[in-house]
Design an enzyme around this catalytic site. Structure first.
Site, mmCIF file in Angstrom:
data_model
loop_
_atom_site.group_PDB
_atom_site.id
_atom_site.type_symbol
_atom_site.label_atom_id
_atom_site.label_comp_id
_atom_site.label_asym_id
_atom_site.label_seq_id
_atom_site.Cartn_x
_atom_site.Cartn_y
_atom_site.Cartn_z
ATOM 1 N N GLU A 161 0.796 -1.240 0.000
ATOM 2 C CA GLU A 161 0.000 0.000 0.000
ATOM 3 C C GLU A 161 0.828 1.289 0.000
ATOM 4 O OE1 GLU A 161 -2.738 -0.405 3.263
ATOM 5 O OE2 GLU A 161 -3.653 -2.196 2.438
ATOM 6 N N GLU A 266 -6.048 -10.863 -1.159
ATOM 7 C CA GLU A 266 -6.827 -10.673 0.085
ATOM 8 C C GLU A 266 -8.320 -10.689 -0.238
ATOM 9 O OE1 GLU A 266 -5.453 -7.299 2.378
ATOM 10 O OE2 GLU A 266 -3.352 -7.719 1.919
HETATM 11 C C1 XIL Z 1 -6.087 -6.413 8.540
HETATM 12 C C2 XIL Z 1 -6.303 -7.597 9.480
HETATM 13 O O1 XIL Z 1 -7.164 -8.518 8.854
HETATM 14 C C3 XIL Z 1 -6.888 -7.112 10.784
HETATM 15 O O2 XIL Z 1 -6.958 -8.175 11.716
HETATM 16 C C4 XIL Z 1 -6.040 -5.968 11.361
HETATM 17 O O3 XIL Z 1 -6.663 -5.464 12.512
HETATM 18 C C5 XIL Z 1 -5.863 -4.866 10.349
HETATM 19 O O4 XIL Z 1 -5.319 -5.398 9.162
HETATM 20 N N1 XIL Z 1 -4.972 -4.796 3.833
HETATM 21 C C6 XIL Z 1 -3.922 -5.558 4.273
HETATM 22 C C7 XIL Z 1 -4.091 -6.416 5.461
HETATM 23 O O5 XIL Z 1 -2.875 -5.611 3.604
HETATM 24 O O6 XIL Z 1 -2.909 -6.563 6.196
HETATM 25 C C8 XIL Z 1 -5.196 -5.901 6.370
HETATM 26 O O7 XIL Z 1 -5.395 -6.862 7.399
HETATM 27 C C9 XIL Z 1 -6.451 -5.659 5.580
HETATM 28 C C10 XIL Z 1 -6.222 -4.632 4.506
#
Ligand code: XIL
Length: 382
Positions: A161, A266
């Site tokens: 990101e 994701e």
């Molecule tokens: C999220 C997790 O799922 C949560 O448990 C945590 O509180 C915050 O992060 N993009 C990403 C992930 O790259 O690492 C994130 O994961 C969700 C958005």
């Protein structure tokens, strides 16, 4: 006559009931449920984000389900800097080591997540004012963490990101302390510390045209510097009924044209109202009952729409199976998804392929069907 037919009917009903029971069993985590990773074994790997609880390997339905369904895993939180590197000279490797062990035991490859990310940074790193000290933190972090798992891990999301929605670089401690080249530098360090590990750039909304253009420019810069980057991850946090299939397809083609592996890293399809797109974890909305409409269950129409969305996505992934190497879901079951807590706390969301009882949802079966349909289409003469 009637009383002669009745036993036949009863036997029929009994058979149906038995079949239904057997079908019910199939819906458990038992081996008779189709396996996602087996179904797509000739196409791409199938992953899930796993939390600390899920890798404890307790005798539970989840413990049996995960290795049956997935052949690659991403740690949901335990490898993020705030957890693995809580103090300047303190690292907590125990949970990540456990994950590596878990992967070895179950033949599940591990994708490390993530070395450099502006979110979930350790508080000490946020407080660093001096540029040289920040550089030392950055270098030590990558060398130590990537170095420890070199040869043990399949891949790393090296940078997560780094971009804004318009494709410019996100304002972050990394950008302000190190300048734009921090991304290239992160890949250079990771490649040196972990030479046989695949290295990826990962972001959300990078299937959207403006952000995609920024992402391509960033990747080209890394490549022009002669630094290795192996793939790009499109996170894939999408919304039911609004999955941007055309943008996703265009992105798969454009990223692959850079010589990179493309991954959906994701994936989840959320069903609750939200007034923005993407997955910026710092963006939040106020709690409000109207934003949590499905506490007592998901209406069938939404369930079916979500199933169609998943089917369309997997059909698209199959069409580009020569370019896509992995599809990872951000979690295993609805009850455990981060989307119950973000961007609004305490909601009941339904974004994944397994429900709160770990039973497969209609979307699961549609994904399996998409694979069969893909084969059927190939067999058709025209
Ligand atoms: C999220 C997790 O799922 C949560 O448990 C945590 O509180 C915050 O992060 N993009 C990403 C992930 O790259 O690492 C994130 O994961 C969700 C958005």
């Amino acid at each position: 006559m009637i009383h002669k037919i009745t036993p036949v009917i009863s036997a029929g009903i009994a058979c149906l009931l038995l079949a239904a029971c057997a079908g019910g069993k199939k819906n458990s985590a038992s081996g008779s449920l189709p396996s996602l990773s087996k179904t797509f074994e000739n196409d791409f790997s199938i992953g899930a984000a796993l939390n600390e609880e899920q890798i404890k390997d307790k005798k539970s339905k989840a413990a049996a389900l995960i290795p049956h369904q997935f052949n690659v895993a991403t740690p949901e939180n335990i490898m993020k800097a705030e957890n693995i590197h809580p103090q300047w000279d303190t690292y907590d490797f125990a949970p990540a080591d456990k994950l590596i062990e878990y992967g070895k035991k179950h033949n599940i490859k591990i994708n490390g997540h993530t070395l450099i990310w502006h979110s979930q940074m350790p508080p000490f790193a946020r407080r660093i004012q001096n540029i040289d000290s920040f550089k030392t933190f950055f270098t030590n972090h990558i060398n130590t963490v990537a170095g420890r798992y070199s040869g043990k891990i399949f891949s790393w999301d090296v940078v997560n990101e780094a971009l804004n929605e318009d494709g410019t670089m996100r304002k972050s401690p990394f950008l302000s302390m190190l300048g734009e080249d921090f991304v290239t530098e992160a890949f250079r360090l990771a490649a040196a510390a972990s030479p046989n590990t695949e290295l990826y750039y990962n972001d959300y909304n990078n299937e959207q045209p403006a952000k995609r253009a920024g992402c391509i420019a960033l990747i080209k810069k890394i490549q022009a510097a002669g630094v290795r980057i192996d793939g790009v991850g499109i996170q894939g946090h999408w919304h039911v009924g609004r999955v941007p299939l055309k943008d996703i397809e265009e992105s798969i083609l454009q990223y692959a044209a850079l010589g990179l592996k493309v991954m959906i890293t994701e994936l989840d399809i959320e069903v609750l109202p939200r007034n923005f797109q993407g997955a910026d974890v710092s963006q939040r909305m106020k709690e409000d009952a109207s934003l949590n409409p499905y506490v007592n269950g998901l209406p069938d129409s939404v369930q079916q729409q979500q199933a169609r969305d998943y089917e369309a996505l997997f059909s698209l992934f199959l069409k580009h199976r020569d370019k896509i190497t992995r599809v990872t879901l951000w979690g295993v079951d609805d009850g455990q998804s981060w989307l119950n807590g973000w961007p609004v706390r305490g909601r009941t969301n339904y974004p994944l392929l397994f429900d709160r009882q770990l039973n497969p949802k209609p979307a699961f079966y549609k994904v399996i069907e998409a694979r069969k349909e893909f084969d059927n289409n190939k067999k058709r003469p025209f």
